[in-house]
Design a protein around this motif. Structure first.
Motif, PDB file in Angstrom:
ATOM      1  N   LEU A  47     -40.974 -28.686 -76.289  1.00 11.82           N
ATOM      2  CA  LEU A  47     -42.056 -28.665 -75.209  1.00 11.82           C
ATOM      3  C   LEU A  47     -41.495 -29.783 -74.017  1.00 11.82           C
ATOM      4  O   LEU A  47     -41.413 -30.957 -74.451  1.00 11.82           O
ATOM      5  N   GLY A  48     -41.121 -29.272 -72.864  1.00 12.25           N
ATOM      6  CA  GLY A  48     -40.607 -30.103 -71.670  1.00 12.25           C
ATOM      7  C   GLY A  48     -42.023 -30.782 -70.842  1.00 12.25           C
ATOM      8  O   GLY A  48     -42.854 -29.636 -70.760  1.00 12.25           O
ATOM      9  N   ILE A  49     -41.963 -31.858 -70.479  1.00 11.78           N
ATOM     10  CA  ILE A  49     -43.203 -32.264 -69.943  1.00 11.78           C
ATOM     11  C   ILE A  49     -42.511 -32.984 -68.810  1.00 11.78           C
ATOM     12  O   ILE A  49     -41.587 -34.050 -68.685  1.00 11.78           O
ATOM     13  N   VAL A  50     -42.733 -32.534 -67.488  1.00 12.43           N
ATOM     14  CA  VAL A  50     -42.019 -32.952 -66.299  1.00 12.43           C
ATOM     15  C   VAL A  50     -42.952 -33.390 -65.205  1.00 12.43           C
ATOM     16  O   VAL A  50     -44.128 -33.098 -65.295  1.00 12.43           O
ATOM     17  N   GLY A  51     -42.667 -34.248 -64.283  1.00 15.21           N
ATOM     18  CA  GLY A  51     -43.491 -34.746 -63.093  1.00 15.21           C
ATOM     19  C   GLY A  51     -42.954 -35.877 -62.625  1.00 15.21           C
ATOM     20  O   GLY A  51     -42.045 -36.485 -63.052  1.00 15.21           O
ATOM     21  N   GLU A  52     -43.521 -36.135 -61.163  1.00 19.03           N
ATOM     22  CA  GLU A  52     -42.789 -37.151 -60.622  1.00 19.03           C
ATOM     23  C   GLU A  52     -43.484 -38.615 -61.662  1.00 19.03           C
ATOM     24  O   GLU A  52     -44.047 -38.665 -62.110  1.00 19.03           O
ATOM     25  N   SER A  53     -42.550 -39.828 -61.088  1.00 20.28           N
ATOM     26  CA  SER A  53     -43.036 -41.229 -61.781  1.00 20.28           C
ATOM     27  C   SER A  53     -44.299 -41.462 -61.358  1.00 20.28           C
ATOM     28  O   SER A  53     -44.801 -41.143 -60.043  1.00 20.28           O
ATOM     29  N   GLY A  54     -44.988 -41.799 -62.182  1.00 18.24           N
ATOM     30  CA  GLY A  54     -46.585 -42.190 -62.174  1.00 18.24           C
ATOM     31  C   GLY A  54     -47.467 -41.172 -62.458  1.00 18.24           C
ATOM     32  O   GLY A  54     -48.522 -41.268 -62.491  1.00 18.24           O
ATOM     33  N   CYS A  55     -47.063 -39.864 -62.980  1.00 17.38           N
ATOM     34  CA  CYS A  55     -47.918 -39.028 -63.095  1.00 17.38           C
ATOM     35  C   CYS A  55     -48.668 -39.149 -64.515  1.00 17.38           C
ATOM     36  O   CYS A  55     -49.389 -38.241 -64.924  1.00 17.38           O
ATOM     37  N   GLY A  56     -47.977 -40.141 -65.448  1.00 14.54           N
ATOM     38  CA  GLY A  56     -48.572 -39.995 -66.734  1.00 14.54           C
ATOM     39  C   GLY A  56     -47.983 -39.499 -68.020  1.00 14.54           C
ATOM     40  O   GLY A  56     -48.336 -39.778 -69.082  1.00 14.54           O
ATOM     41  N   LYS A  57     -46.629 -39.080 -67.670  1.00 11.32           N
ATOM     42  CA  LYS A  57     -45.960 -38.690 -68.727  1.00 11.32           C
ATOM     43  C   LYS A  57     -45.674 -39.712 -69.681  1.00 11.32           C
ATOM     44  O   LYS A  57     -45.903 -39.265 -71.197  1.00 11.32           O
ATOM     45  N   SER A  58     -45.181 -40.739 -69.613  1.00 14.68           N
ATOM     46  CA  SER A  58     -45.182 -41.851 -70.583  1.00 14.68           C
ATOM     47  C   SER A  58     -46.368 -42.707 -71.264  1.00 14.68           C
ATOM     48  O   SER A  58     -46.321 -42.578 -72.467  1.00 14.68           O
ATOM     49  N   THR A  59     -47.170 -42.537 -70.608  1.00 20.26           N
ATOM     50  CA  THR A  59     -48.628 -42.790 -71.190  1.00 20.26           C
ATOM     51  C   THR A  59     -48.858 -41.868 -72.192  1.00 20.26           C
ATOM     52  O   THR A  59     -49.364 -42.062 -73.275  1.00 20.26           O
ATOM     53  N   LEU A  60     -48.898 -40.353 -71.945  1.00 21.48           N
ATOM     54  CA  LEU A  60     -49.143 -39.525 -72.987  1.00 21.48           C
ATOM     55  C   LEU A  60     -48.133 -39.744 -74.063  1.00 21.48           C
ATOM     56  O   LEU A  60     -48.693 -39.375 -75.278  1.00 21.48           O
ATOM     57  N   ALA A  61     -46.873 -39.799 -73.842  1.00 21.74           N
ATOM     58  CA  ALA A  61     -45.937 -40.049 -75.038  1.00 21.74           C
ATOM     59  C   ALA A  61     -46.306 -41.021 -75.770  1.00 21.74           C
ATOM     60  O   ALA A  61     -46.359 -40.843 -77.297  1.00 21.74           O
ATOM     61  N   ARG A  62     -46.862 -42.283 -75.409  1.00 21.45           N
ATOM     62  CA  ARG A  62     -47.233 -43.411 -75.938  1.00 21.45           C
ATOM     63  C   ARG A  62     -48.329 -43.053 -76.992  1.00 21.45           C
ATOM     64  O   ARG A  62     -48.503 -43.612 -78.051  1.00 21.45           O
ATOM     65  N   MET A  63     -49.356 -42.307 -76.355  1.00 21.95           N
ATOM     66  CA  MET A  63     -50.462 -41.869 -77.260  1.00 21.95           C
ATOM     67  C   MET A  63     -50.110 -40.893 -78.411  1.00 21.95           C
ATOM     68  O   MET A  63     -50.851 -41.150 -79.561  1.00 21.95           O
ATOM     69  N   LEU A  64     -49.148 -40.132 -78.186  1.00 18.84           N
ATOM     70  CA  LEU A  64     -48.805 -38.984 -79.029  1.00 18.84           C
ATOM     71  C   LEU A  64     -48.160 -39.762 -80.420  1.00 18.84           C
ATOM     72  O   LEU A  64     -48.402 -39.022 -81.336  1.00 18.84           O
TER      73      LEU A  64
END
Length: 335
Positions: A47-64
């Motif tokens: 599952l690829g998760i994409v978006g601009e910097s600041g969209c919340g990708k890394s925060t989501l990753a840390r919660m997972l």
């Protein structure tokens, strides 16, 4: 053929920072980095998760992976809610590969100590078992056994990332979350690491969450893609379908803006390129101020992420999605 089962279910996951009041009763500023994300992760997919910097990708990753606790929502693995069980409960099943390979490794520990830690603390293995697994593990990521006695600063970025991948695999996870795993590497080294990840996935039956801002890389590795904007999923679809015919204007903007050799970058008319103020989010769709298809109803309420008449598994949070005949960029090769 039966559809693959869900190994992970993410439901209404949100993370807010700040908030509350000071001792004098003044309200503290509050920032919501992830705003109610719901996704299913299917066994064996990437599952690829994409978006601009600041969209919340890394925060989501840390919660997972349990490095951060969600403010609300649930993370279920095989039906069991592990979001409130602490880091260890998630770490047994989900592991993380960091963006910066060298700084993610403890400089005071040898590679042997780094790789043994998950085996000892998460799997409870004894010395003989750890030794046997270490030999197989270091071989699986194409490194030499003598590297086990060295320290992280003695390795190149590509070698350090292979060690990071080995550390993730040492816990025998079901899911590996890869947060920009090749963005810090040279292009030639990127290809080697991506080929390694693909081989390990096939050999070990892994499931990947691949987070990146590089659309070319995501297009080459992902089976399905979720697009994030301002902390929310705005589009989700099989990878080929999403890159060929996006529904959400933001997804189309991302694809058109991606640098591709021998092609001029398309200029988006009226797009300021600025994200909304995270401390004062606008009502309705957060992309509305930048959207060329915005209407009055877009500013009234956030559109739900729902299926559209574009094929199975294609969802978008847009009231006025792009028509099927809308021109999109040609698929591009990783570079």
């Amino acid at each position: 053929m039966t559809a693959p089962s869900n190994v992970m279910e993410i439901r209404d996951l949100a993370r807010t920072f700040g908030g509350g009041r000071t001792i004098f009763g003044t309200k503290k500023p509050e920032l919501t980095a992830v705003r109610g994300v719901s996704l299913d992760l299917r066994m064996g997919e990437t599952l690829g998760i994409v978006g601009e910097s600041g969209c919340g990708k890394s925060t989501l990753a840390r919660m997972l992976v349990g490095l951060d606790r969600p403010t609300r929502g649930a993370i279920r693995l095989d039906g069991e809610d592990l979001s409130a069980s602490g880091t260890k409960a998630l770490a047994r099943r989900v592991q993380y590969v960091f963006q910066d390979p060298v700084s993610s490794l403890n400089p005071r520990q040898t590679i042997r100590a780094i790789l043994e830690a998950p085996m000892r603390h998460l799997l409870g293995l004894g010395g003989k078992e750890r030794l046997a697994r270490l030999e197989k593990l270091i071989e699986a990521v194409n490194l030499r056994p003598e590297f086990l006695e060295r320290y992280p600063h003695e390795f190149s970025g590509g070698q350090a990332q292979r060690i990071g991948i080995a550390r993730a695999l040492a816990a025998e996870p079901d899911v590996v979350v890869l947060d920009e795993p090749v963005s810090a590497l040279d292009v030639s080294v990127q290809a080697q690491v991506l080929n390694l990840l693909d081989r390990l996935k096939q050999e070990r039956g892994l499931t990947y969450v691949f987070i990146s801002h590089d659309l070319a890389v995501v297009e080459s590795v992902a089976t399905r893609v979720a697009v994030m904007y301002f902390g929310e999923i705005v589009e989700e679809a099989p990878a080929r379908q999403l890159f060929r015919a996006p529904l959400h204007p933001y997804t189309d903007l991302l694809i058109r803006s991606a640098p591709v050799p021998n092609r001029r970058r398309a200029a988006a008319k009226g797009d300021s390129g600025e994200l909304p103020d995270p401390y004062d989010p606008p009502p309705g769709c957060p992309f509305a101020p930048r959207c060329p298809r915005v209407e009055a109803d877009c500013r009234a309420a956030m559109p739900p992420l729902e299926a559209k008449d574009r094929g199975k598994g294609h969802r978008a949070a847009c009231l006025h999605p792009l028509p099927l005949s809308a021109p999109t960029s040609q698929p591009h090769e990783p570079g």
